[in-house]
Design an enzyme around this catalytic site. Structure first.
Site, mmCIF file in Angstrom:
data_model
loop_
_atom_site.group_PDB
_atom_site.id
_atom_site.type_symbol
_atom_site.label_atom_id
_atom_site.label_comp_id
_atom_site.label_asym_id
_atom_site.label_seq_id
_atom_site.Cartn_x
_atom_site.Cartn_y
_atom_site.Cartn_z
ATOM 1 N N GLY A 11 0.749 -1.330 -0.015
ATOM 2 C CA GLY A 11 -0.168 -0.175 -0.046
ATOM 3 C C GLY A 11 0.887 1.291 -0.002
ATOM 4 N N GLY A 14 -0.360 4.849 0.115
ATOM 5 C CA GLY A 14 -1.595 5.262 1.098
ATOM 6 C C GLY A 14 -0.906 6.052 2.395
ATOM 7 N N HIS A 158 -11.132 9.798 15.044
ATOM 8 C CA HIS A 158 -10.163 9.639 13.653
ATOM 9 C C HIS A 158 -10.495 10.552 12.706
ATOM 10 C CE1 HIS A 158 -9.320 5.882 15.618
ATOM 11 N NE2 HIS A 158 -7.999 6.021 15.062
ATOM 12 N N HIS A 159 -9.684 10.881 11.902
ATOM 13 C CA HIS A 159 -9.868 11.595 10.615
ATOM 14 C C HIS A 159 -10.813 11.046 9.379
ATOM 15 C CE1 HIS A 159 -7.952 8.124 8.195
ATOM 16 N NE2 HIS A 159 -7.205 8.040 9.304
ATOM 17 N N LYS A 162 -11.200 7.529 7.498
ATOM 18 C CA LYS A 162 -11.251 6.184 8.009
ATOM 19 C C LYS A 162 -12.469 5.431 7.644
ATOM 20 C CE LYS A 162 -10.087 3.777 12.332
ATOM 21 N NZ LYS A 162 -9.143 2.684 11.494
#
Ligand SMILES: NC(=O)C1=CN([C@@H]2O[C@H](COP(=O)(O)OP(=O)(O)OC[C@H]3O[C@@H](n4cnc5c(N)ncnc54)[C@H](OP(=O)(O)O)[C@@H]3O)[C@@H](O)[C@H]2O)C=CC1
Ligand SMILES: O=C(O)C1=N[C@H](C(=O)O)C[C@H](O)C1
Length: 269
Positions: A11, A14, A158-159, A162
């Protein structure tokens, strides 16, 4: 002195992928030997340093996982459940350590990962930071000391990007609270209250998830009693924290027998 352990990052494009690549490149204990992306991704065939907007680092992004794993001693994998299950199989074939940070895994995914761990060490944790793993220990300790007169609630933030809830960390904290209480988390979990829910059930463990902006990760376990409450809280302010933990796990696992491990094992908590 032998060669430094070779690391592959999955990933690669990412949020965590890029953080892991930087962490390995900056380390004097490991070397980056491969970066993976999905077939068709526009980073395939490019040098990962320039793809990330910096200088060349001499590692070309590939979609051939088995070939990359065969050249590595460890794989750092923070992707998505379907990818991680496949990578576990391939890392086991290559006898490479697999460090899994991916969350949102279903029980059947975890079972498949367990089978792969017969062939090579796998370190899996919903959170790779020292602080959170210490918080897990403290949560179990407090839950053991307090009875069900104290209502346990777990709140995480969380952001906005997510995709899973509750977070892997919140589930680790819930499991620790349930263990401390001597109950099965699945039978006492309250997730996503909405509408006429009825009064809170004694002994249940509640989960709430907040999503917004660029929050890296915040977790709080609150024990609500009569006339008092205890709150245990962790705030992550930099993703590099998780990447450093993952690299530490990869290096630690070089000396371990095939099997399943977590960050408690790595950190000796
Ligand atoms: N344990 C820990 O300490 C931490 C865990 N995490 C977890 O790590 C995971 C990743 O988080 P984050 O980096 O923010 O997410 P991103 O969405 O930014 O990155 C995920 C990466 O995985 C790739 N990917 C997804 N599915 C596949 C697939 N089937 N095959 C190949 N590649 C795939 C994505 O590619 P594409 O864009 O093409 O889909 C992307 O490059 C999450 O599960 C998160 O909860 C995060 C931080 C800390
Ligand atoms: O997706 C994230 O970002 C994070 N995921 C992990 C989780 O689900 O607990 C760890 C950390 O909080 C960041």
């Amino acid at each position: 002195m032998g060669e430094l352990p070779g690391i592959v990052v999955t990933g690669a494009s990412g949020r965590m992928g890029q953080m892991l690549i930087r962490t390995v490149l900056e380390s004097d204990k490991a070397r980056l030997v491969g970066c993976l992306e999905r077939p068709g991704h526009d980073w395939i065939g490019r040098d990962v340093g320039t793809a990330m907007g910096g200088a060349e680092v001499g590692v070309t992004v590939t979609d051939d996982a088995l070939e990359a794993f065969a050249r590595a001693q460890a794989v750092l994998d923070f992707t998505a459940p379907a990818a991680t299950v496949e990578f576990a199989k391939l890392a086991a074939q290559a006898r490479a350590v697999h460090v899994i940070g991916t969350t949102g895994l279903a029980p059947e995914d975890i079972e498949k990962i367990g089978k792969a761990a017969h062939h090579a060490p796998i370190v899996r944790a919903g959170n790779m930071s020292l602080g959170v793993n210490l918080l897990v220990r403290l949560t179990r300790q407090v839950a053991t000391a307090l009875d069900a007169d104290f209502d346990i609630e777990i709140v995480e933030a969380h952001h906005r990007h997510k995709v899973d809830a509750p977070s892997g960390t919140a589930l680790m904290l819930g499991a620790a609270a349930a263990e401390g209480r001597g109950v099965d988390l699945d039978t006492v979990s309250d997730r996503g209250r909405d509408g006429i829910t009825g009064a809170r059930e004694r002994g249940h463990i509640g989960f709430s998830a907040v999503r917004g902006g660029d929050v890296v990760g915040e977790h709080e376990v609150i024990f609500y009693g009569a006339g008092e409450r205890i709150a245990l809280r962790h705030m992550a302010t930099d993703r590099a924290l998780f990447a450093r933990g993952a690299l530490k796990a990869a290096l630690w696992a070089q000396d371990q027998a095939p099997g399943e491990y977590d960050m408690m094992d790595v950190l000796g908590l």
